[in-house]
Design a protein around this motif. Sequence first.
Motif, PDB file in Angstrom:
ATOM      1  N   UNK A   1      -3.899   8.487  -4.290  1.00 12.96           N
ATOM      2  CA  UNK A   1      -2.692   8.790  -3.552  1.00 12.96           C
ATOM      3  C   UNK A   1      -1.823   9.752  -4.364  1.00 12.96           C
ATOM      4  N   UNK A   2      -0.907  10.413  -3.682  1.00 13.17           N
ATOM      5  CA  UNK A   2       0.003  11.330  -4.376  1.00 13.17           C
ATOM      6  C   UNK A   2       1.138  10.539  -5.012  1.00 13.17           C
TER       7      UNK A   2
ATOM      8  N   UNK B   1      -5.541   8.196  -9.208  1.00 16.29           N
ATOM      9  CA  UNK B   1      -6.777   7.722  -8.597  1.00 16.29           C
ATOM     10  C   UNK B   1      -7.313   6.553  -9.400  1.00 16.29           C
ATOM     11  N   UNK B   2      -7.555   5.441  -8.742  1.00 13.95           N
ATOM     12  CA  UNK B   2      -8.165   4.269  -9.361  1.00 13.95           C
ATOM     13  C   UNK B   2      -9.659   4.341  -9.091  1.00 13.95           C
TER      14      UNK B   2
ATOM     15  N   UNK C   1       0.874  -1.178   0.000  1.00 19.56           N
ATOM     16  CA  UNK C   1       0.000   0.000   0.000  1.00 19.56           C
ATOM     17  C   UNK C   1       0.906   1.222   0.000  1.00 19.56           C
ATOM     18  N   UNK C   2       0.452   2.328  -0.586  1.00 22.92           N
ATOM     19  CA  UNK C   2       1.254   3.548  -0.509  1.00 22.92           C
ATOM     20  C   UNK C   2       1.421   3.978   0.949  1.00 22.92           C
TER      21      UNK C   2
ATOM     22  N   UNK D   1      -1.882   8.700   0.952  1.00 21.36           N
ATOM     23  CA  UNK D   1      -3.224   8.245   0.579  1.00 21.36           C
ATOM     24  C   UNK D   1      -4.226   9.366   0.828  1.00 21.36           C
ATOM     25  N   UNK D   2      -4.991   9.706  -0.212  1.00 18.66           N
ATOM     26  CA  UNK D   2      -6.001  10.762  -0.134  1.00 18.66           C
ATOM     27  C   UNK D   2      -7.403  10.205   0.075  1.00 18.66           C
ATOM     28  N   UNK D   3      -7.649   8.997  -0.453  1.00 22.80           N
ATOM     29  CA  UNK D   3      -8.934   8.334  -0.213  1.00 22.80           C
ATOM     30  C   UNK D   3      -8.832   6.860  -0.541  1.00 22.80           C
ATOM     31  N   UNK D   4      -9.713   6.091   0.098  1.00 23.43           N
ATOM     32  CA  UNK D   4      -9.768   4.652  -0.148  1.00 23.43           C
ATOM     33  C   UNK D   4      -8.649   3.895   0.546  1.00 23.43           C
ATOM     34  N   UNK D   5      -8.515   2.656   0.146  1.00 20.37           N
ATOM     35  CA  UNK D   5      -7.470   1.764   0.649  1.00 20.37           C
ATOM     36  C   UNK D   5      -6.807   1.138  -0.575  1.00 20.37           C
TER      37      UNK D   5
END
Length: 120
Positions: free
Chosen positions: A58-59, A104-105, A20-21, A26-30
Amino acid sequence: MSIQDIVDFGQANTPADRYRPDPAKVLKGDPEQAVFNHYSSPCGQMNAGVWEGAVGQWTVNYTEHEYCEIVQGVSVLRDNDGNAKTLRAGDRFVIPAGFKGTWEVLEPCRKIYVVFEQKA
């Protein structure tokens, strides 16, 4: 070198490197991710394989040049000025070293990648 040295992505048995980042990015989600790095050059500057990403944002800060081909899903790449590019299956593109923004995915995504990172 011989034909046995050719790396066939369709037949590669590379184990997944799951991660995981950094939570600070992380800006949103998992956004769990997996990399199947099928090839690393002897000089250590080039890698190629398959990346998978779960829904999230994520950035990113690219120190490498990356060629990508989206083979599944939908993602949105945004630069730091807010400009966006939606990426879907069939899209092919290069992200130059120095790019900063977010990835963003929107739908679970899979891409083929080739990365070149120049050594100092």
